[in-house]
Design a protein around this motif. Structure first.
Motif, PDB file in Angstrom:
ATOM      1  N   LEU A  85       6.907  13.209  -5.693  1.00  0.00           N
ATOM      2  CA  LEU A  85       8.052  12.557  -6.331  1.00  0.00           C
ATOM      3  C   LEU A  85       8.241  11.152  -5.761  1.00  0.00           C
ATOM      4  CD1 LEU A  85      10.734  15.391  -6.738  1.00  0.00           C
ATOM      5  CD2 LEU A  85       9.404  14.266  -8.510  1.00  0.00           C
ATOM      6  N   LEU A  86       8.979  11.035  -4.685  1.00  0.00           N
ATOM      7  CA  LEU A  86       9.252   9.708  -4.120  1.00  0.00           C
ATOM      8  C   LEU A  86       8.781   9.646  -2.673  1.00  0.00           C
ATOM      9  CD1 LEU A  86      12.816   8.776  -5.470  1.00  0.00           C
ATOM     10  CD2 LEU A  86      10.592   8.116  -6.358  1.00  0.00           C
ATOM     11  N   SER A  87       7.635   9.058  -2.459  1.00  0.00           N
ATOM     12  CA  SER A  87       7.143   8.799  -1.114  1.00  0.00           C
ATOM     13  C   SER A  87       6.163   7.644  -1.178  1.00  0.00           C
ATOM     14  CB  SER A  87       6.440  10.046  -0.529  1.00  0.00           C
ATOM     15  OG  SER A  87       5.273  10.339  -1.247  1.00  0.00           O
ATOM     16  N   GLY A  88       6.036   6.936  -0.087  1.00  0.00           N
ATOM     17  CA  GLY A  88       5.109   5.803  -0.068  1.00  0.00           C
ATOM     18  C   GLY A  88       5.557   4.647  -0.933  1.00  0.00           C
ATOM     19  N   LEU A  89       6.872   4.436  -1.020  1.00  0.00           N
ATOM     20  CA  LEU A  89       7.390   3.360  -1.862  1.00  0.00           C
ATOM     21  C   LEU A  89       7.431   2.041  -1.087  1.00  0.00           C
ATOM     22  CD1 LEU A  89      10.437   5.129  -3.540  1.00  0.00           C
ATOM     23  CD2 LEU A  89       8.027   5.290  -4.128  1.00  0.00           C
ATOM     24  N   GLY A  90       7.479   0.957  -1.841  1.00  0.00           N
ATOM     25  CA  GLY A  90       7.620  -0.347  -1.229  1.00  0.00           C
ATOM     26  C   GLY A  90       8.117  -1.357  -2.247  1.00  0.00           C
ATOM     27  N   MET A  91       8.652  -2.457  -1.758  1.00  0.00           N
ATOM     28  CA  MET A  91       9.180  -3.500  -2.630  1.00  0.00           C
ATOM     29  C   MET A  91       8.573  -4.843  -2.258  1.00  0.00           C
ATOM     30  SD  MET A  91      13.164  -4.521  -3.400  1.00  0.00           S
ATOM     31  CE  MET A  91      13.611  -2.791  -3.591  1.00  0.00           C
ATOM     32  N   LEU A  92       8.049  -5.514  -3.267  1.00  0.00           N
ATOM     33  CA  LEU A  92       7.437  -6.823  -3.098  1.00  0.00           C
ATOM     34  C   LEU A  92       8.300  -7.836  -3.851  1.00  0.00           C
ATOM     35  CD1 LEU A  92       4.673  -7.767  -1.812  1.00  0.00           C
ATOM     36  CD2 LEU A  92       3.742  -7.678  -4.121  1.00  0.00           C
ATOM     37  N   TYR A  93       8.801  -8.854  -3.168  1.00  0.00           N
ATOM     38  CA  TYR A  93       9.675  -9.811  -3.823  1.00  0.00           C
ATOM     39  C   TYR A  93       9.543 -11.195  -3.210  1.00  0.00           C
ATOM     40  CZ  TYR A  93      12.810  -9.235   0.220  1.00  0.00           C
ATOM     41  OH  TYR A  93      13.345  -9.211   1.484  1.00  0.00           O
ATOM     42  N   GLY A  94      10.013 -12.183  -3.960  1.00  0.00           N
ATOM     43  CA  GLY A  94       9.933 -13.537  -3.427  1.00  0.00           C
ATOM     44  C   GLY A  94       9.991 -14.585  -4.513  1.00  0.00           C
TER      45      GLY A  94
END
Length: 259
Positions: free
Chosen positions: A248-257
């Motif tokens: 379900l929800l694991s290994g998430l990440g956010m890329l921003y800039g």
């Protein structure tokens, strides 16, 4: 008053399948218990029935958590994603993989002056459609949004077409491009120089993206002005611990800039 239909990350068809499997195991258990009277097989299928029931109940609880009318986990994730999109709302925004239009419409509420486009492949495996997005837009009474069918691996836009781009849980689902880093680069391609972006996906799953620190450094060398990476965003406050399962929800990440 009619409410928007944003669907659910755990689809009805998936829940129907899980409960159907449970019922089938239960029926087989009853056959071996009362009709054929084979104790060993009855015990084995009873265990399978119990395990299937537990799995079905678990996913039903998670479905309620992901629902926009339930615990609102996805709504919380959208809110967090928007806080990392450093934009004043002047210009154009692209939501890549808009699904049912939930994040797109949230963007329209946050940036009422923006010209917003949502694009999605709307494949058969998801219970989403362009008509659903447009109906949700009308119900929510937000400024007009353009919804288009398209492939995130080959976006139908010229280079530097948008002032902002956003995406949530989409890139890993793009079947037309096995190299998910190329999907990220395709999303960045359509952002104007100086434009902003915020992407949320299974970035911590190395089988999909490899070393994210390495990717960040590569993107810097390729000319991205400012780029930040948040690892393991499944630990956000809006995500309850019981949904942090590997499937379900694991290994998430956010890329921003800023491009």
């Amino acid at each position: 008053m009619k409410k928007p239909n944003y669907g659910n990350w755990i689809s009805k068809s998936m829940m129907h399948f899980l409960w159907a499997v449970t019922v089938i195991f239960l029926a087989i258990t009853l056959f071996f218990t009362y009709l054929f009277q084979v104790k060993i097989l009855a015990a084995a299928t009873l265990m399978l029935t119990i395990l299937s029931a537990i799995l079905s109940v678990y996913h039903q609880i998670c479905r309620h958590a992901f629902s926009f009318s339930g615990k609102g986990v996805m709504s919380g994730i959208h809110k967090e994603l928007l806080t990392h999109l450093s934009w004043n709302g002047d210009g154009t925004l692209l939501d890549i993989g808009c699904g049912s239009g939930a994040l797109t419409i949230r963007c329209a509420k946050a940036f009422p002056k923006a010209e917003i486009t949502g694009i999605d492949y709307w494949g058969a495996q998801w219970n989403y459609a362009k008509e659903q997005c447009e109906e949700n837009m009308r119900i929510e009474q937000v400024p007009p949004i353009t919804f288009l069918k398209g492939d995130a691996a080959a976006l139908p836009f010229q280079d530097e077409s948008f002032d902002a781009a956003i995406s949530n849980f989409v890139f890993h689902e793009v079947m037309t491009q096995p190299d998910k880093r190329k999907v990220v680069r395709e999303a960045l391609r359509v952002v104007k120089k100086g434009g902003v972006f915020a992407f949320h996906d299974l970035f911590e799953q190395k089988i999909l993206y490899g070393d994210m620190e390495e990717l960040v450094e590569e993107l810097k060398k390729e000319g991205i002005t400012e780029i930040h990476y948040l690892a393991h965003t499944e630990h956000m406050d809006c995500i309850p611990s019981y949904v942090k399962a590997p499937w379900l929800l694991s290994g998430l990440g956010m890329l921003y800039g800023v491009k």
